[in-house]
Design a protein around this motif. Structure first.
Motif, short mmCIF file in Angstrom:
data_model
loop_
_atom_site.label_atom_id
_atom_site.label_comp_id
_atom_site.label_asym_id
_atom_site.label_seq_id
_atom_site.Cartn_x
_atom_site.Cartn_y
_atom_site.Cartn_z
N SER A 137 0.85 -1.18 0.00
CA SER A 137 0.00 0.00 0.00
C SER A 137 0.89 1.23 0.00
N HIS A 190 -4.49 3.18 1.90
CA HIS A 190 -5.86 2.72 1.62
C HIS A 190 -5.92 1.19 1.51
N THR A 191 -4.99 0.63 0.79
CA THR A 191 -4.99 -0.83 0.61
C THR A 191 -4.58 -1.53 1.91
N TYR A 246 -2.20 0.54 -9.86
CA TYR A 246 -1.45 1.72 -10.32
C TYR A 246 -1.24 1.56 -11.83
C1 FMN Z 1 1.15 5.87 -9.71
C2 FMN Z 1 -0.32 5.76 -9.52
C3 FMN Z 1 -1.10 5.18 -10.50
C4 FMN Z 1 -2.49 5.04 -10.31
N1 FMN Z 1 -3.21 4.41 -11.27
C5 FMN Z 1 -4.54 4.22 -11.07
C6 FMN Z 1 -5.31 3.49 -12.02
O1 FMN Z 1 -4.83 2.95 -13.00
N2 FMN Z 1 -6.66 3.41 -11.80
C7 FMN Z 1 -7.27 4.00 -10.73
O2 FMN Z 1 -8.48 3.91 -10.60
N3 FMN Z 1 -6.54 4.64 -9.78
C8 FMN Z 1 -5.21 4.75 -9.93
N4 FMN Z 1 -4.46 5.38 -8.96
C9 FMN Z 1 -5.09 5.74 -7.68
C10 FMN Z 1 -4.80 4.71 -6.59
O3 FMN Z 1 -5.15 3.41 -7.03
C11 FMN Z 1 -5.62 5.05 -5.33
O4 FMN Z 1 -5.21 6.32 -4.85
C12 FMN Z 1 -5.47 4.01 -4.24
O5 FMN Z 1 -6.39 4.30 -3.20
C13 FMN Z 1 -4.08 4.00 -3.65
O6 FMN Z 1 -3.98 2.96 -2.70
P1 FMN Z 1 -2.88 3.00 -1.57
O7 FMN Z 1 -3.22 4.15 -0.64
O8 FMN Z 1 -2.96 1.69 -0.90
O9 FMN Z 1 -1.55 3.23 -2.27
C14 FMN Z 1 -3.09 5.53 -9.12
C15 FMN Z 1 -2.29 6.15 -8.14
C16 FMN Z 1 -0.94 6.24 -8.32
C17 FMN Z 1 -0.09 6.88 -7.22
#
Ligand code: FMN
Length: 189
Positions: free
Chosen positions: A9, A13-14, A60
């Motif tokens: 994560s 969030h994850t 991502y």
């Molecule tokens: C580098 C990057 C690429 C992302 N690509 C996508 C994507 O392809 N589709 C989407 O819906 N959100 C995308 N997001 C949003 C993340 O999936 C979202 O913010 C998620 O809650 C992050 O989870 P985390 O807090 O566990 O890292 C992206 C975010 C980042 C930083």
């Protein structure tokens, strides 16, 4: 039963989903959850000693986060020995958009599990939030089958997103995997 919740994560969030999956695992009597953050150093032997693995990472750029992908590649020495063959596997992912191409991340995880000769367990919930009287508070509100999907609004911190429905959906996956792992365990025979 030891069920490993193997996750990455970037922004928390994850990680909240991983905790929800672990809570679901703990609802199954005799099962304990081992949370492994692959963004940190961890014990591969402890992971290999698990009866099942539930993989989780954010989506991502339409696929697994690079940190999680590195974990997948780093597992290749285990793959050579087929060390995880016949263990149960399942997956969850989270992203900002409703779709966000999350399915591609789950497919990557299922293929990864197949390369390890693991046994993939699906989410096992009917789709919610897809009828006139349905609600975004439904379980499986994003209508996934292959694994658990969650959606976190891009402007909300992990304290607020993903919503309760997605956390509950993730916990159901944890409980399902633990229940099936118990059923298939040679210890249960
Ligand atoms: C580098 C990057 C690429 C992302 N690509 C996508 C994507 O392809 N589709 C989407 O819906 N959100 C995308 N997001 C949003 C993340 O999936 C979202 O913010 C998620 O809650 C992050 O989870 P985390 O807090 O566990 O890292 C992206 C975010 C980042 C930083």
């Amino acid at each position: 039963m030891q069920i490993a919740v193997v996750f990455h994560s970037g922004y928390g969030h994850t990680a909240k989903l991983a905790e929800a999956v672990a809570q679901g695992v703990r609802q199954s009597p005799g099962s304990k959850a081992l949370l492994i953050d692959v963004g940190q150093p961890f014990d591969w032997e402890q992971l290999s000693a698990s009866d099942a693995m539930i993989f989780g990472c954010p989506t991502y750029m339409g696929g697994p986060s690079s940190v999680f992908k590195k974990f997948m590649e780093d597992s290749s020495s285990r793959w050579m020995k087929q060390e995880w063959a016949d263990k149960i596997a399942a997956g969850f992912t989270n992203s900002a958009s409703q779709s966000g191409d999350k399915l591609n991340t789950l497919v990557s995880m299922a293929v990864f599990a197949a390369q390890h000769s693991m046994i993939w367990v699906s989410l096992g919930l009917l789709p919610g939030n897809n009828a006139s009287k349905a609600s975004p508070n439904d379980l499986n509100r994003l209508g996934s089958f292959l694994g658990a999907m969650a959606q976190s609004n891009a402007d909300q911190p992990a304290e607020l997103a993903p919503p309760e429905a997605d956390l509950l959906t993730a916990s159901k996956l944890g409980l399902r995997v633990a229940t099936i792992a118990q059923r298939l365990s040679p210890k249960a025979a």
